[in-house]
Design an enzyme around this catalytic site. Structure first.
Site, PDB file in Angstrom:
ATOM      1  N   GLY A 123       0.844  -1.417  -0.040  1.00  0.00           N
ATOM      2  CA  GLY A 123       0.167  -0.027   0.032  1.00  0.00           C
ATOM      3  C   GLY A 123       1.040   1.286  -0.123  1.00  0.00           C
ATOM      4  O   GLY A 123       1.963   1.227  -0.263  1.00  0.00           O
ATOM      5  N   ARG A 124       0.136   2.198   0.651  1.00  0.00           N
ATOM      6  CA  ARG A 124       1.077   3.715   0.431  1.00  0.00           C
ATOM      7  C   ARG A 124       2.402   3.434   1.077  1.00  0.00           C
ATOM      8  O   ARG A 124       3.326   3.835   0.805  1.00  0.00           O
ATOM      9  CB  ARG A 124       0.126   4.826   1.123  1.00  0.00           C
ATOM     10  CG  ARG A 124      -0.909   5.273   0.291  1.00  0.00           C
ATOM     11  CD  ARG A 124      -1.718   6.377   1.075  1.00  0.00           C
ATOM     12  NE  ARG A 124      -2.296   5.763   2.316  1.00  0.00           N
ATOM     13  CZ  ARG A 124      -3.658   5.608   2.386  1.00  0.00           C
ATOM     14  NH1 ARG A 124      -4.314   5.948   1.109  1.00  0.00           N
ATOM     15  NH2 ARG A 124      -4.096   5.038   3.402  1.00  0.00           N
ATOM     16  N   ILE A 125       2.374   2.783   2.511  1.00  0.00           N
ATOM     17  CA  ILE A 125       3.818   2.926   3.188  1.00  0.00           C
ATOM     18  C   ILE A 125       4.679   1.875   2.447  1.00  0.00           C
ATOM     19  O   ILE A 125       5.944   2.027   2.428  1.00  0.00           O
ATOM     20  CB  ILE A 125       3.319   2.611   4.736  1.00  0.00           C
ATOM     21  CG1 ILE A 125       2.722   3.873   5.147  1.00  0.00           C
ATOM     22  CG2 ILE A 125       4.749   2.489   5.348  1.00  0.00           C
ATOM     23  CD1 ILE A 125       1.964   3.679   6.532  1.00  0.00           C
ATOM     24  N   ALA A 144       3.842  -1.965  11.318  1.00  0.00           N
ATOM     25  CA  ALA A 144       2.485  -1.873  11.041  1.00  0.00           C
ATOM     26  C   ALA A 144       1.617  -1.864  12.365  1.00  0.00           C
ATOM     27  O   ALA A 144       1.256  -0.704  12.793  1.00  0.00           O
ATOM     28  CB  ALA A 144       2.029  -2.955  10.088  1.00  0.00           C
ATOM     29  N   ARG A 145       1.185  -3.095  12.602  1.00  0.00           N
ATOM     30  CA  ARG A 145       0.407  -3.196  13.872  1.00  0.00           C
ATOM     31  C   ARG A 145       0.839  -4.467  14.665  1.00  0.00           C
ATOM     32  O   ARG A 145       1.057  -5.651  14.014  1.00  0.00           O
ATOM     33  CB  ARG A 145      -1.269  -3.502  13.722  1.00  0.00           C
ATOM     34  CG  ARG A 145      -1.703  -2.019  13.355  1.00  0.00           C
ATOM     35  CD  ARG A 145      -1.946  -1.154  14.564  1.00  0.00           C
ATOM     36  NE  ARG A 145      -2.433  -0.118  14.463  1.00  0.00           N
ATOM     37  CZ  ARG A 145      -1.972   1.052  14.302  1.00  0.00           C
ATOM     38  NH1 ARG A 145      -0.650   1.059  13.821  1.00  0.00           N
ATOM     39  NH2 ARG A 145      -2.866   2.143  14.017  1.00  0.00           N
ATOM     40  N   GLU A 178       0.218  -3.245  23.268  1.00  0.00           N
ATOM     41  CA  GLU A 178       1.023  -2.062  23.719  1.00  0.00           C
ATOM     42  C   GLU A 178       0.226  -1.364  24.879  1.00  0.00           C
ATOM     43  O   GLU A 178      -0.880  -1.184  24.922  1.00  0.00           O
ATOM     44  CB  GLU A 178       0.940  -1.015  22.500  1.00  0.00           C
ATOM     45  CG  GLU A 178       1.816  -1.302  21.343  1.00  0.00           C
ATOM     46  CD  GLU A 178       1.663  -0.462  20.128  1.00  0.00           C
ATOM     47  OE1 GLU A 178       1.902  -1.024  19.145  1.00  0.00           O
ATOM     48  OE2 GLU A 178       1.354   0.827  20.533  1.00  0.00           O
ATOM     49  N   HIS A 198       6.502   2.879  19.077  1.00  0.00           N
ATOM     50  CA  HIS A 198       5.707   3.154  18.303  1.00  0.00           C
ATOM     51  C   HIS A 198       5.750   4.677  17.686  1.00  0.00           C
ATOM     52  O   HIS A 198       4.892   5.540  17.920  1.00  0.00           O
ATOM     53  CB  HIS A 198       3.974   2.860  18.797  1.00  0.00           C
ATOM     54  CG  HIS A 198       3.109   2.929  17.672  1.00  0.00           C
ATOM     55  ND1 HIS A 198       1.931   2.107  17.965  1.00  0.00           N
ATOM     56  CD2 HIS A 198       3.043   3.417  16.540  1.00  0.00           C
ATOM     57  CE1 HIS A 198       1.089   2.156  17.062  1.00  0.00           C
ATOM     58  NE2 HIS A 198       1.847   2.967  16.012  1.00  0.00           N
ATOM     59  N   GLY A 256       6.527   5.448  14.360  1.00  0.00           N
ATOM     60  CA  GLY A 256       6.570   5.552  12.935  1.00  0.00           C
ATOM     61  C   GLY A 256       6.054   7.103  12.308  1.00  0.00           C
ATOM     62  O   GLY A 256       6.810   7.742  11.494  1.00  0.00           O
TER      63      GLY A 256
HETATM   64  C1  DGY Z   1      -1.316   5.399  12.752  1.00  0.00           C
HETATM   65  O1  DGY Z   1      -1.537   6.383  12.210  1.00  0.00           O
HETATM   66  O2  DGY Z   1      -1.946   4.278  12.417  1.00  0.00           O
HETATM   67  C2  DGY Z   1      -0.138   5.360  13.713  1.00  0.00           C
HETATM   68  O3  DGY Z   1       0.287   3.993  14.107  1.00  0.00           O
HETATM   69  C3  DGY Z   1      -0.802   5.823  14.975  1.00  0.00           C
HETATM   70  O4  DGY Z   1      -1.764   5.474  15.252  1.00  0.00           O
END
Ligand code: DGY
Length: 326
Positions: free
Chosen positions: A160-162, A244-245, A274, A292, A294
């Protein structure tokens, strides 16, 4: 808008100053002064007492939380692109609009993934701890040798975008060969521009990659996508990167894979529970752990806040918010 007619907005965490200033100008804003993590009771109170909520990833907005009576809120303008902490089906069922903040954090999150890849490969966290501990005795040819990054194969799960921004950096900046799997890949011309090679399955990516970086959304389908079986397919010299997550990785299985030396290391920005981190990870020198971060730059956090406020402003002006997810 007059003071009386301004919509009431509860923001669950402190936001960068320029965002809070605009918030105060345009809305009847209720700010969480001491920046504590909202309890379920506070979230429910906000849903009963405000026209809108600006939640973040630290809030769990479940169907039960959303089942308040009477429900006054009409929109959840999430501060962040990922919204797996919100039960969007339940929100929709209650007539709530949900928005997020895509695009503005793509570059920072891609930078974070590249930083983690370099850190874990070149033992940056370990090296920094070594210098700070005062035990460094000086340069020597065999000291703290890491793994070369340039020219290696990067495997992306999700383009995707990232994921695309990571592919661009890795290929153009480090001459990496990029392979990827995405069940919903971008158009062929986009893939060709990135010089990224599609793979039919996640497993194909895992078998080939020197570095595996995760860029899938957190959904029921991607929960524990990196489980014991898939971790075992990675090369013993390979590294796992997750910006990501947390739920995409089975953290217990990751610990086991690291302990058995099935993979060479891991670099994590996100965690299953988390801010809890599986304690074994804290003891491993071949694991890089960030809190976290990012999207955590001044510029991007302001841009995210402005995007959330744009969504609110559009909604209350009666137009379609740009980033509506349900
Ligand atoms: C996002 O934008 O999804 C970051 O991980 C913070 O929630």
């Amino acid at each position: 808008m007059s003071g009386r007619s301004r919509p009431t907005v509860v923001v669950t965490r402190r936001l960068p100053a320029p965002v809070e200033q605009r918030l105060a100008q345009e809305f009847d804003a209720r700010v969480n002064q001491d920046d504590h993590s909202f309890t379920t009771a506070e979230l429910r109170e906000a849903l009963r007492g405000a026209d809108a909520l600006v939640p973040t990833v630290s809030d769990r907005i479940t169907a039960q939380t959303l089942a308040v009576e009477p429900l006054r809120a009409r929109i959840l303008a999430n501060f962040g692109v990922g919204y797996n902490h919100i039960d969007v089906a339940a929100a929709k069922a209650r007539g709530l609009v949900v928005t997020n903040t895509p695009d503005v954090l793509t570059d920072d999150t891609a930078d974070d993934a590249i930083m983690l890849m370099l850190m874990v490969a070149r033992r940056a966290g370990e090296g920094e701890r070594h210098v700070r501990s005062g035990t460094w005795t000086g340069w020597r040819p065999t000291h703290m040798l890491g793994t070369k990054v340039s020219g290696k194969t990067l495997g992306l799960i999700g383009l995707g975008r990232i994921g695309r921004a990571v592919a661009r950096r890795a290929h153009q900046g480090f001459g990496m060969h990029v392979v990827f799997h995405d069940p919903y890949p971008p158009p062929a011309n986009v893939v060709a521009d990135l010089a990224a090679e599609p793979k039919a399955t996640v497993e194909d990516v895992l078998r080939e990659a020197d570095f595996v970086s995760l860029h899938s959304p957190a959904t029921p389908e991607t929960r524990h996508l990196m489980n014991a079986e898939r971790l075992a397919l990675m090369r013993p010299t390979a590294f796992l990167i997750n910006t990501a997550r947390g739920d995409i990785v089975d953290e217990a299985a990751l610990v086991a894979a690291l302990e058995r030396r099935q993979i060479a290391g891991a670099a994590l920005d996100v965690y299953e529970q988390e801010p809890h981190v599986t304690p074994a990870l804290l003891t491993m020198e071949n694991v890089v752990l960030l809190p976290h971060l990012g999207s955590a730059t001044q510029e991007t956090r302001v841009a995210m806040g402005m995007r959330a406020l744009d969504n609110l402003a559009a909604f209350f002006a009666g137009s379609a918010p740009r980033d509506r997810v349900v």
